[in-house]
Design an enzyme around this catalytic site. Structure first.
Site, PDB file in Angstrom:
ATOM      1  N   GLY A  30       1.686  -6.587  -0.013  1.00  0.00           N
ATOM      2  CA  GLY A  30       1.452  -5.790   1.208  1.00  0.00           C
ATOM      3  C   GLY A  30      -0.160  -6.025   1.521  1.00  0.00           C
TER       4      GLY A  30
ATOM      5  N   ARG B 212      10.815   2.531  -0.243  1.00  0.00           N
ATOM      6  CA  ARG B 212      10.176   1.977   1.074  1.00  0.00           C
ATOM      7  C   ARG B 212      10.992   1.916   2.334  1.00  0.00           C
ATOM      8  NH1 ARG B 212       6.135  -2.846  -1.520  1.00  0.00           N
ATOM      9  NH2 ARG B 212       5.554  -1.659  -3.245  1.00  0.00           N
TER      10      ARG B 212
ATOM     11  N   ASP C  81       1.978  -7.630  -7.944  1.00  0.00           N
ATOM     12  CA  ASP C  81       1.629  -6.763  -6.947  1.00  0.00           C
ATOM     13  C   ASP C  81       0.590  -7.303  -5.980  1.00  0.00           C
ATOM     14  OD1 ASP C  81       1.412  -4.314  -6.078  1.00  0.00           O
ATOM     15  OD2 ASP C  81       0.440  -3.319  -7.633  1.00  0.00           O
TER      16      ASP C  81
ATOM     17  N   GLU D 209      12.314   2.561  -7.855  1.00  0.00           N
ATOM     18  CA  GLU D 209      11.659   3.287  -7.102  1.00  0.00           C
ATOM     19  C   GLU D 209      11.154   2.685  -5.774  1.00  0.00           C
ATOM     20  OE1 GLU D 209      10.796   2.996 -10.327  1.00  0.00           O
ATOM     21  OE2 GLU D 209      11.930   4.914 -10.710  1.00  0.00           O
ATOM     22  N   ASN D 210      11.443   1.226  -5.731  1.00  0.00           N
ATOM     23  CA  ASN D 210      11.259   0.384  -4.357  1.00  0.00           C
ATOM     24  C   ASN D 210      12.128   1.038  -3.258  1.00  0.00           C
ATOM     25  OD1 ASN D 210      10.211  -2.491  -6.084  1.00  0.00           O
ATOM     26  ND2 ASN D 210       8.784  -0.673  -5.237  1.00  0.00           N
ATOM     27  N   TRP D 211      13.217   1.574  -3.483  1.00  0.00           N
ATOM     28  CA  TRP D 211      14.026   1.977  -2.202  1.00  0.00           C
ATOM     29  C   TRP D 211      13.424   3.050  -1.619  1.00  0.00           C
ATOM     30  CZ3 TRP D 211      18.124  -0.997  -2.130  1.00  0.00           C
ATOM     31  CH2 TRP D 211      18.637  -1.420  -3.147  1.00  0.00           C
TER      32      TRP D 211
END
Ligand code: FPP
Length: 259
Positions: free
Chosen positions: A39, A87, A36, A83-85
């Protein structure tokens, strides 16, 4: 407390007090990492978020090599969650290209280090170029006998557990299994980590960037793992960070519910 007057063992005491890593001490067999902070690493440098993911890929290479050298048996990396879709599209597109670039440049090193690539997750949901790159790496390294580099791609633990439950229900419905026969071993045989054999359970869960949550990662497999959270952002994490983390693990006393 370090007792400086107890001369005989004071070196050992300092080592323990400071969590100093010792290559000869116990090494976690299965390390799982939530990588993590990519970003934030980029934003702090006024760069686009994807620059953080690119640098994060270099960290993957460093940590993979060092883990293998230390005798880690399985290194599971959370590269993309179900869940990253959510983004933005350009970031998802970049993340789906990363495994292609990674394996393009790193498979020779993986071969040299005798590392075997595996994948967990709903790979059928990946774009074809991503799936192809991963499957080729799996194929090219399948006879390696060293550390397993296990990528979690399009992975979500609750969905994994639901799938396992459905498979078991089907076995019962087909009269291939009795309800009373369902135990942890049967359940684990239906999880995506089944192919990790004796190393399905995570020993050490590492999460970078200061966040302290599991984010739907290997919920069953982390039942008895030790957790390590560091403020370091994933692109800043390196071989030394890994050793520091293992130094902390070496001081932990795992009891698995016993005294
Ligand atoms: C979380 O940081 C990171 C990800 C969702 C992607 C992780 C991917 C890599 C480290 C590269 C993977 C490499 C290969 C070889 C597949 P974030 O973007 O949520 O960071 P933030 O919390 O600072 O925004």
């Amino acid at each position: 407390m370090i007792n400086f007057f107890k001369k005989k063992n004071y070196k050992e005491e300092i080592k323990e007090e400071l969590n100093i890593f010792d290559e000869k001490e116990k090494i976690p067999s299965h390390i799982a990492i939530i990588m993590d902070g990519n970003g934030r690493w980029a934003q702090r440098r006024f760069l686009p978020r994807i620059a953080g993911h690119k640098e994060g890929m270099n960290t993957v290479k460093k940590v993979t090599k060092r883990s293998s050298q230390l005798g880690v048996k399985v290194l599971t990396l959370y590269a993309f969650s179900t869940e990253n879709w959510k983004r933005p599209d350009p970031e998802v597109t970049f993340l789906m290209q990363l495994p292609v670039d990674f394996f393009d440049t790193f498979v020779p090193d993986l071969k040299k280090e005798n590392i075997k690539v595996q994948v967990i997750g709903f790979t059928e949901g990946l774009p074809s170029h991503t799936r192809k790159a991963v499957m080729e790496a799996v194929e090219e390294t399948k006879s390696n006998t060293g550390m397993i580099l296990n990528f979690a791609l399009n992975y979500g633990s609750r969905s994994e557990i639901l799938e396992a439950t459905k498979n078991i229900a089907q076995l019962v419905k087909d009269n291939s299994l009795e309800i009373d026969e369902i135990d942890e071993t049967i359940f684990e045989s239906q999880l995506m980590t089944a192919s990790l054999g004796a190393y399905q359970e995570v020993d050490y869960l590492i999460r970078t960037s200061g966040e302290e949550r599991m984010s739907n990662f290997l919920l069953w497999q982390n039942a008895y793992s030790e957790f390590y959270f560091t403020n370091e952002l994933w692109p800043d994490f390196n071989e030394k960070s890994l050793e520091n983390a293992i130094g902390v693990y070496q001081k932990r006393h795992r009891r698995f519910g016993a005294l």
